[in-house]
Write an enzyme that holds these catalytic residues in place. Structure first.
Site, PDB file in Angstrom:
ATOM      1  N   GLU A 104       0.827  -1.204   0.000  1.00 55.05           N
ATOM      2  CA  GLU A 104       0.000   0.000   0.000  1.00 55.05           C
ATOM      3  C   GLU A 104       0.866   1.260   0.000  1.00 55.05           C
ATOM      4  O   GLU A 104       0.543   2.250  -0.664  1.00 55.05           O
ATOM      5  CB  GLU A 104      -0.942  -0.021   1.205  1.00 55.05           C
ATOM      6  CG  GLU A 104      -2.048  -1.067   1.051  1.00 55.05           C
ATOM      7  CD  GLU A 104      -2.941  -1.178   2.269  1.00 55.05           C
ATOM      8  OE1 GLU A 104      -4.167  -1.055   2.101  1.00 55.05           O
ATOM      9  OE2 GLU A 104      -2.419  -1.379   3.382  1.00 55.05           O
ATOM     10  N   GLU A 124      -4.248  -9.558   3.705  1.00 47.45           N
ATOM     11  CA  GLU A 124      -5.005  -9.283   4.923  1.00 47.45           C
ATOM     12  C   GLU A 124      -6.168 -10.246   5.159  1.00 47.45           C
ATOM     13  O   GLU A 124      -6.516 -10.531   6.311  1.00 47.45           O
ATOM     14  CB  GLU A 124      -5.526  -7.841   4.895  1.00 47.45           C
ATOM     15  CG  GLU A 124      -4.479  -6.774   5.170  1.00 47.45           C
ATOM     16  CD  GLU A 124      -3.687  -6.365   3.945  1.00 47.45           C
ATOM     17  OE1 GLU A 124      -2.922  -5.395   4.025  1.00 47.45           O
ATOM     18  OE2 GLU A 124      -3.835  -7.026   2.883  1.00 47.45           O
TER      19      GLU A 124
END
Length: 699
Positions: A104, A124
């Protein structure tokens, strides 16, 4: 600047280096340090561009998972914000892993370069959440919606070359120093404008993509909200401006962070790291290197073990008692690899690399120079002792002798040699080349170095190595025996196999226990039960299962077992013959058949194993309750989003489980006698998942 982030300027290029060992996780001080570095570079007229790089083994391997589920302050500006808002181009230089928050952050940079060996991903969902730093919004804008959706819902690690193909990576650094290459790249793009991912319009998705993806993951993700939330977040990226999409992502993330599933998955994550530790052994124990391995026995297990070694690039010599058995075993290995190539899970080039690592040999003399040998012959003590006598006679000094037994006494096997200190159990679970659990069994005379070398070997071949002390069934199978017993006894009492299977699949297992029995073969444990019955006059037999085997009903391979099967079809069909046998056995034993609620079935199966797990821990045969959870997750298909047997039991409570077991003790007799450790934990209001063996409690 932060203590874990360094800032330097080299010829007009600012270099922000994250140095937070061991993997540069986004722990305390990292985000703040990146923000400070980006601001400093922006304010310096001499700086033309910025490089973001990681020291040590990785770029950024993700967030510090220990911080999830805890109260923490959200900074006004995060590293994502500072990087994307930079007025000067920022180059992310990736090596090792760029996972979760690492990717990210990279997506907020202007450019991304990587070494070919690097791997990126947003994993995740594997811990029950979704990306929370903009990954669901920015990745679709770079890689396209379909590729991003697959990456995020699977959580897989993507190799850098594939990432370049998808447009996530701009350039691969094939040779040389990554830092130097990144500085040169940054200098080459300085002054050429900015490419902010956040300024890319919402990407378009093909019609029906999101609904199709929900259907694809429906079975695998049953009981887990995170993959479906991930789809919703990516769908938001296709219809909302970035700021609104980020807000939707944060909302979904907040809903998931403290969910029962996320807590269970985080627990499992840390339990799998804790299981590798053997704190009862001397810390300075030298660990022998294992470079060449031999496998004795080319049957199903031996072949699978040889494949596991070859898959990891370890040369292996494979031998068998007969030339015909060796030929069959090698052909089975070739066929297994060929199926993987046909399915697309393995390339032909990789198959061609692995196969030559498996060398067929005849006789013990051909394996005498190996560092370790794994015996994988038939599960009978005399047969294994004969093999170990042969190994003892020829193996070089210092060679390690491992046995792939699932239940037999390691000490009796080791006694067949003059080097019992070099003997340990290495219990693979079938199919050996697929299942992750690798149970390492310590005998009374096993040397610490032998044990540590076996644990290390398991990890080297991609398994989850878990310690067990020698006893009948060790830890995994022994803790599972009461489960198997109760499933069989409930059939005698009137429960039907299909009801029990339905309850357990609804709980989250991929298959019910009776369907699994049919898949693996009812004859697999038949001889083990006979051995135990001969050794223990009080052993509770499984007459229904035994009669099915004696009728020739051995499962799918014979077309009938607990269920019947049509030719060429693996769909289980309930069979009235099984009900008839159950009624006959019940009548012979004087058992009155009755109906069962789903809850009683679930609790009978799992409480029995919780009780046995407490006995195993008290005896010191397992080190930690969390180790038992790891074994159930990786050896028996226990639903990962429930954390493991003991974690799940804590959700009910030790006191309630103890009270129920005490009641069943009154009703059913000795097999339900409450374990003293269970009673102790219940009376203290303690946690089952935190229970430890005496050698850890006392040390």
């Amino acid at each position: 600047m932060s203590e874990v982030v360094r800032y330097e300027v080299e010829d007009g290029i600012a270099v922000i280096t994250i140095d937070n060992p061991p993997v540069n996780a986004l722990g305390a001080g990292v985000s703040e340090g990146v923000v400070a570095g980006a601001d400093r570079a922006a304010a310096d007229p001499a700086v033309q561009a910025v490089v973001l790089i990681g020291a040590g083994r990785s770029f950024i391997a993700g967030a510090d998972i220990r911080r999830f589920g805890t109260k923490r302050e959200t900074p006004t500006r995060r590293s994502y914000d500072a990087l994307e808002a930079s007025p000067k181009p920022v180059v992310a230089a990736i090596h090792g892993f760029a996972l979760g928050g690492g990717l990210e952050n990279a997506l907020c940079c202007t450019w991304r370069i990587a070494v070919p060996e690097a791997r990126i991903g947003l994993p995740e969902v594997l811990i029950g959440i979704i990306p929370g730093g903009g990954g669901t919004q920015r990745l679709p804008r770079v890689a396209g919606v379909k590729a991003a959706l697959e990456m995020i819902t699977s959580g897989r690690h993507v190799p850098a070359p594939e990432a370049k193909f998808l447009g996530i990576i701009d350039e691969l650094v094939e040779t040389g120093d990554l830092r130097a290459a990144a500085i040169a790249f940054a200098r080459s793009i300085a002054g050429k404008g900015l490419r902010r991912v956040g300024e890319i319009p919402p990407p378009a998705a093909e019609a029906g993509l999101f609904e199709a993806q929900r259907k694809v993951i429906a079975r695998k993700a049953r009981g887990q909200p995170a993959p479906f939330a991930a789809i919703a977040a990516v769908e938001a990226a296709t219809r909302l401006p970035l700021a609104e999409g980020l807000a939707e992502e944060r909302r979904l993330f907040a809903e998931l962070e403290n969910s029962p599933e996320a807590r269970a998955l985080r627990y499992a994550f840390f339990a799998e790291r804790e299981v590798a530790k053997l704190p009862h052994l001397p810390k300075d124990t030298p660990t022998p290197e294992i470079r060449r391995v031999a496998v004795v026995g080319a049957g199903t297990m031996g072949g699978g073990i040889a494949m596991s070694l070859a898959d990891a690039g370890i040369p292996v010599k494979l031998m068998d008692a007969s030339p015909e058995g060796l030929t069959r075993g090698l052909q089975k290995i070739r066929d297994n690899y060929a199926v993987s190539v046909k399915r697309g899970s393995l390339t032909q080039a990789e198959m061609d690399r692995r196969l030559p690592l498996i060398e067929p040999v005849e006789g013990y003399d051909a394996i005498a120079d190996c560092d370790a040998v794994i015996e994988a012959v038939f599960e009978q003590l005399p047969a294994k002792q004969e093999v170990f006598r042969g190994l003892d006679a020829v193996m070089k000094p210092g060679a390690l002798l491992f046995t792939n037994t699932s239940a037999l006494d390691i000490d009796q096997i080791a006694a067949a040699t003059g080097r019992p200190e070099a003997v340990a159990g290495t219990h693979f679970f079938a199919p050996a080349n697929v299942m992750k659990l690798f149970e390492v069994v310590e005998g009374a005379k096993t040397a610490p170095a032998t044990l540590l070398a076996a644990m290390k070997l398991g990890r080297a071949i991609g398994k989850v190595s878990a310690y067990a002390g020698t006893c009948d069934g060790f830890v995994a199978n022994r803790s599972r025996i009461p489960f198997g017993l109760e499933q069989n006894l409930m059939v005698e009492e009137g429960a039907r196999p299909e009801q029990i299977d339905r309850v357990m699949t609804a709980f989250g297992y991929p298959m019910g226990p009776f369907a699994v029995n049919d898949l693996s073969g009812l004859d697999v444990n038949y001889m083990t039960r006979k051995r135990r019955a001969a050794a223990d006059p009080n052993y509770r037999k499984w007459p229904v299962a035994d009669r099915l085997v004696e009728m020739g009903r051995k499962g799918q391979k014979t077309g009938a077992g607990w269920y019947r099967y049509e030719p060429g079809d693996r769909t289980p069909h309930p069979d009235p013959i099984v009900d008839q046998i159950a009624r006959e056995v019940a009548a012979e034993l004087g058992i009155e058949q009755r109906s069962f609620t789903d809850e009683e079935i679930l609790h009978r199966l799992l409480f029995a194993s919780v009780n046995e797990a407490c006995r195993i821990l008290a005896e010191g045969k397992a080190l930690r309750a969390s180790d038992i959870d790891v074994m159930w997750l990786n050896g028996f298909g226990f639903p990962r989003y429930r954390g493991g047997l003991m974690f799940w039991a804590d959700g009910i409570g030790a006191r309630e489980i103890y009270n129920q077991i005490a009641a069943w003790h009154q009703r059913y007799g000795a097999r339900w006698a409450p374990a003293p450790l269970l009673r102790e934990i219940a009376e203290a209001g303690g946690s089952l998942r935190e229970a430890k063996a005496p050698q850890l409690r006392n040390g």
